[in-house]
Write a protein that holds these residues in place. Structure first.
Motif, PDB file in Angstrom:
ATOM      1  N   ARG A  48       0.799  -1.214   0.000  1.00  0.00           N
ATOM      2  CA  ARG A  48       0.000   0.000   0.000  1.00  0.00           C
ATOM      3  C   ARG A  48       0.840   1.276   0.000  1.00  0.00           C
ATOM      4  O   ARG A  48       0.389   2.355  -0.354  1.00  0.00           O
ATOM      5  N   ARG A  49       2.089   1.171   0.386  1.00  0.00           N
ATOM      6  CA  ARG A  49       2.957   2.316   0.664  1.00  0.00           C
ATOM      7  C   ARG A  49       3.018   3.318  -0.487  1.00  0.00           C
ATOM      8  O   ARG A  49       3.031   2.937  -1.660  1.00  0.00           O
ATOM      9  N   PRO A  50       3.088   4.600  -0.141  1.00  0.00           N
ATOM     10  CA  PRO A  50       3.250   5.606  -1.196  1.00  0.00           C
ATOM     11  C   PRO A  50       4.638   5.475  -1.828  1.00  0.00           C
ATOM     12  O   PRO A  50       5.541   4.878  -1.255  1.00  0.00           O
ATOM     13  N   GLY A  51       4.762   6.023  -3.010  1.00  0.00           N
ATOM     14  CA  GLY A  51       6.080   6.115  -3.623  1.00  0.00           C
ATOM     15  C   GLY A  51       6.532   4.887  -4.385  1.00  0.00           C
ATOM     16  O   GLY A  51       7.681   4.784  -4.782  1.00  0.00           O
ATOM     17  N   ARG A  52       5.595   3.939  -4.615  1.00  0.00           N
ATOM     18  CA  ARG A  52       6.020   2.736  -5.354  1.00  0.00           C
ATOM     19  C   ARG A  52       6.185   3.002  -6.851  1.00  0.00           C
ATOM     20  O   ARG A  52       6.764   2.186  -7.555  1.00  0.00           O
ATOM     21  N   SER A  53       5.604   4.094  -7.358  1.00  0.00           N
ATOM     22  CA  SER A  53       5.790   4.425  -8.771  1.00  0.00           C
ATOM     23  C   SER A  53       5.646   5.921  -8.926  1.00  0.00           C
ATOM     24  O   SER A  53       5.268   6.620  -7.981  1.00  0.00           O
ATOM     25  N   ARG A  54       5.913   6.409 -10.117  1.00  0.00           N
ATOM     26  CA  ARG A  54       5.811   7.862 -10.344  1.00  0.00           C
ATOM     27  C   ARG A  54       4.353   8.307 -10.432  1.00  0.00           C
ATOM     28  O   ARG A  54       4.078   9.500 -10.486  1.00  0.00           O
ATOM     29  N   HIS A  55       3.429   7.358 -10.438  1.00  0.00           N
ATOM     30  CA  HIS A  55       2.020   7.722 -10.610  1.00  0.00           C
ATOM     31  C   HIS A  55       1.291   7.965  -9.298  1.00  0.00           C
ATOM     32  O   HIS A  55       0.091   8.236  -9.294  1.00  0.00           O
ATOM     33  N   VAL A  56       1.979   7.809  -8.186  1.00  0.00           N
ATOM     34  CA  VAL A  56       1.317   8.021  -6.899  1.00  0.00           C
ATOM     35  C   VAL A  56       2.044   9.102  -6.111  1.00  0.00           C
ATOM     36  O   VAL A  56       3.083   9.600  -6.548  1.00  0.00           O
ATOM     37  N   THR A  57       1.473   9.463  -4.975  1.00  0.00           N
ATOM     38  CA  THR A  57       2.073  10.539  -4.176  1.00  0.00           C
ATOM     39  C   THR A  57       3.542  10.236  -3.881  1.00  0.00           C
ATOM     40  O   THR A  57       3.914   9.088  -3.615  1.00  0.00           O
ATOM     41  N   GLN A  58       4.363  11.265  -3.910  1.00  0.00           N
ATOM     42  CA  GLN A  58       5.802  11.077  -3.722  1.00  0.00           C
ATOM     43  C   GLN A  58       6.212  11.249  -2.259  1.00  0.00           C
ATOM     44  O   GLN A  58       7.392  11.311  -1.938  1.00  0.00           O
TER      45      GLN A  58
END
Lengths: 365, 365, 365, 365
Positions: A48-58
């Protein structure tokens, strides 16, 4: 009971704001003797963690969970399990732009009116960050259900804006940041999301969840039908605007002779019902599907009012997910796990005598 | 707590089977001082009653309600309200055909496995007759909400099989047995239903419910979001397979710039959200929509198994609704009323100080 | 949830006023497959019934119970059980004397202020008649606990005013209208009560309840300790002002070396704890004891105020129990039964795995 | 819901073991807008803290509380309040002596049987350390009740073994480590406790709690009578074996004409009832009294069995309170505060209309 507790027997009570020091929860009612380590929970948190790709919150959050109680020598003790996740990237910034304005489509407006006060930093309690503890608690439910009952719960991205994605390869779901079950379309999704991000806009999505090997008999006849409690669980996830089971809204056009799932000595012929009959699990797969709205925190300027009621324009900068659906798969799975776990215990409380008396029966069909 | 109680503060606990002597419920937590007579409840019961047209079950039930407690000299006293409706037409008949067989799409199968026993007469507790007490209790909630807060709750038939019905004339809804808001299409509906009945088949439907004049602030931030509790309430109605709010599943294809409801000093520009933001009512109309599956009790023969697991054929005779959606409008309204009532009291418990301190605030926008 | 529901898993929701048409309740969560007939419930209702001796209220109530749902072919079905008892002797009389005055020691005053309205006929909801449904529901719990777990629950009159009664002959308890365990003192009790009645006064009492053969493990560690839930249950009975377990208030003077119950391979050496350790049943007898105040409805004139706050004198005529303790034994037993039943199901929900894994363990000691 | 949550509307959910990393809780349902700082909570925690005198456990715990959520810019926001207290002195030691033996009078035995596992370090979840979060949560309730309703809650040591202590000087209660209201007897108490400690034994105690300025109308008529919920709250404190209100067990010997509190235009003549009538607060002081058993962790050798059921001798060393009653005053006050807070909100939910309509009424008498 201001709604921060979920469940009747296996309960989860959560707290924490986006920009506070930590997120936490208490899981109460867990059966004793379950092997449980932080790594068992961490696995789902990482999904679920943020930051797994450029498409989600950084936002950079390790989301490292600590078990504070309820586990002794590697086993649950039956007493309350306290879990904590520190917030480490609650960036200090200037909130003056949103402090006095209501972002359209956001909870700013309703919190302010309901409570007369709101924590405007990063959405406060209304932040999607709240879901981190759902996933943590759900991981415990999921582990118990898998080990004791063999229940498996798997979700995937079924639609994203114009894309309809078929569950062609469920093994691939966890290998890509979209939870997409059609790996061949990952490039197209990447391109679509890149264009969307450049436009400063957001998009809706559909997540499907399948629970397999659910025993017959979970759910209650009247108000607490299994699908009613699942609907409550899933609709409580931020941004969800619709829930359906099995054929769902397609039922409207169906005839009874077409919708009903006929039964043969080898089992049900199909699964239009989505795994429940009369509010009670039938032994077929539970098929749940949810619609998530596009996030309201976008960079396209919009009209709004300020806290004095005067017209204003708003642009939401900061770190936001352009598609909340992208990270919703583990959250939806967790809510299904929590609901099934609760009903597993509820059914056992009332009907243990039936299971003991007629063990063979649950094998039939 | 086997799921026969609904609500936290304004609670309804129901009992009764299709072919038992009576249906009943206890309404607990009703504020004192509300004028209440049996006729106030009877009005909604009459709207739900079987036998209003040739398209619904021909069972003859006057559904006459008796108030057994909680009302004194015409006013609620604040103590538990007991309600009773006698079953008068629970026709004695031969159940040998269904006693040992599971009707496909019906709860026979799941009840038998869950409880090891089932009351097969007319569906027992799983009968749609169970909803009579939802409507009775809902009538009390509705009266309170209307008188103290001006809230109005109105439903209508929005789809029936291939028919999509527009809310052109909401005043006409209660004047026809379909709860149809497009009177011009009543003849076509009549014809469709006649053909369906002759075919011994059934059909699905969609019901929409609108709650107007709902104050800002109802609902809780996390698990008990207003739409989550509404989803639970609506999905607990027999045959419901999907629930959505506002744009619902249409959100999937929407962009954030398209979905969000902009705000001006004159109010919201539109209502894609369906009346809630962040789980809390925004002051806009609550827009809920549900899908009901076609009833499984049809005369088209179907394959099933008997209680020994052997293949069998089944034809359901008896008195059944070919479209459960036809009588669902007052039931859906009742569940919305019960949910809003519960949250009205919950909000007052926690936030009365805010309302007292800033009365002007709730006027803004 | 205005407090008319008791329990979490095995729940009882009651309604009814002294002078309304009927008393009723819904028992939810009862395990299926229990043999249950009206006569099973009637037995305990008869023990509580008014009019069993000249020392209790002379109201003539057969207290005949009807099962309205939840039982099919003599077995519980697992769905809600509706029970009803008609009021037949709610004598129409002149209430003008109490309508506008608050009887001291009675709930008139608090109901009027809390609700702004009160049903003054016979005490309305505050009448001891409310306990009839506790006894009815308790009879179901008691039957289940006896049949499935061998639990026995027996109460007796332990004190009445100046009389201390020893449990010399528990078999005799149900053979006399005092529930007195010392038959030799019945004449003295008769004489005392006759004099009291002639004086128009009332007297307090103590009831003891013993639950035997309770399995080890019922109760939860923190807020829902078994004795905490029992205290809630027993203190909710009209007129109860004190609850204690085991040595109770005598603990104050005890040393630890004196109070603790030592353990040997043959079991506990004594039972000062009253059957629980750390909030959880220890396998020893549960020993509960309650104090009931003298009823406030007496014929000795007393000072009070009227609803306008003016000084007034009051004499309560009508039919009243000069010692509510005389009929409280079956009520206290019922509340103990309901609490144990609830915790029996709660424990099974969470800890069924432990029981399955280590069946021998519960035999030890 | 394994019993780690207290309350219906103002709820507290706790976790933590004696020798785990931290104790914590979630307070849900707190009204927004309450000024709240850690120091507000710390004050009560300091009153309960170990090590305040030589007569209590010498464990060194600063019991420093951290607010993790629910407070923004010094005000409660209406969302869940997370609280944490680190354990800093959970001394690592040798548990081999108690690991395989059941201390008589302790929960070792029941936990092991209920859960099949127990955290034996310092009593685990059964440690009196659990009460730290009750006091923390209670401090919030207390502050709200004081500020909005003027309610005051004060406890004191009323008995300790052979000493009966009169409430001669309630101001002195917080100035001595006994919470003793008779300063003249402090020396005698000191001497008694010193002798007791040297004997390695422990002693019981009685704590009284007075709640003043409680509005009329708190409590529900049937199962959730105010004193029933208070009894539940107080009996859930470790070591409590009895609870009584007003004249309590003395009622047994009283006549109705003696017990009832007569009413005059100036108010009630006395307070035998302890502040409730018919389960509802009367506006008089709530008078609650509890008995605490002597702690079972003593150095006097005792007989027990080991986990194999064999006879054994046990001596409990380690850091223990020779009189749990000495530190129980703030805990009992906290439980009364939590119960009153919950009922304050419950009453407001149902009866706000009454208060608005007849503000003058609550002044009367």
């Amino acid at each position: 009971m201001a709604g921060d507790t979920f469940g009747r027997l296996f309960t989860v009570t959560t707290f924490g704001e986006s920009h506070g020091p930590a997120m936490g929860c208490v899981v109460d009612g867990c059966p004793p003797g379950l092997e449980l380590a932080e790594s068992d929970i961490q696995h789902d948190l990482d999904r679920r963690r943020p930051g797994r790709s450029r498409h989600v919150t950084q936002r950079k959050e390790p989301d490292q969970v600590t078990i504070l109680s309820g586990v002794f020598e590697g086993l649950t003790t039956g007493t309350a399990i306290g879990l904590l996740v520190q917030n480490v990237d609650q960036r200090s910034r200037d909130y003056s732009k949103i402090k006095d304005k209501f972002r359209p489509g956001h909870s700013d407006y309703t919190y302010q009116h309901k409570y007369g006060i709101r924590d405007y930093r990063g959405g406060g309690r209304a932040s999607a960050r709240e879901t981190v503890m759902r996933v943590a608690a759900g991981a415990i439910a999921r582990k118990y259900l898998a080990e004791r009952a063999g229940i498996r719960i798997n979700g995937y991205l079924a639609e994203l804006g114009p894309f309809e994605l078929k569950p062609l390869d469920l093994d691939a779901v966890n290998d890509n940041p979209f939870f997409c079950p059609e790996p061949a379309r990952l490039n197209a999704l990447d391109g679509f999301m890149d264009r969307l991000r450049r436009a400063g806009d957001s998009i809706g999505a559909r997540i499907n969840v399948i629970a397999s090997n659910v025993p017959i008999g979970l759910g209650e006849p009247v108000f607490d039908k299994l699908e009613a409690d699942l609907a409550h669980a899933l609709m409580s996830i931020n941004a969800v605007k619709g829930v359906e089971f099995g054929d769902g809204f397609r039922c409207i056009q169906q005839r009874g002779s077409e919708h009903r799932d006929e039964i043969t000595p080898d089992g049900f012929e199909k699964n239009s019902s989505g795994g429940t009959l009369g509010g009670i699990s039938s032994g077929q797969d539970i098929l749940a599907s949810i619609a998530l709205k596009p996030t309201s925190s976008i960079q396209v300027p919009g009209r709004t009012v300020d806290t004095e009621g005067k017209a204003a324009e708003i642009v939401t900068t900061g770190r936001h997910d352009p598609c909340v659906g992208l990270r919703a798969t583990p959250i939806a799975e967790a809510m299904v796990a929590l609901t099934l776990m609760d009903h597993y215990l509820r059914d056992r409380a009332q009907n243990a005598d039936v299971r003991e008396a007629e063990p063979a029966m649950t094998e039939s069909v």
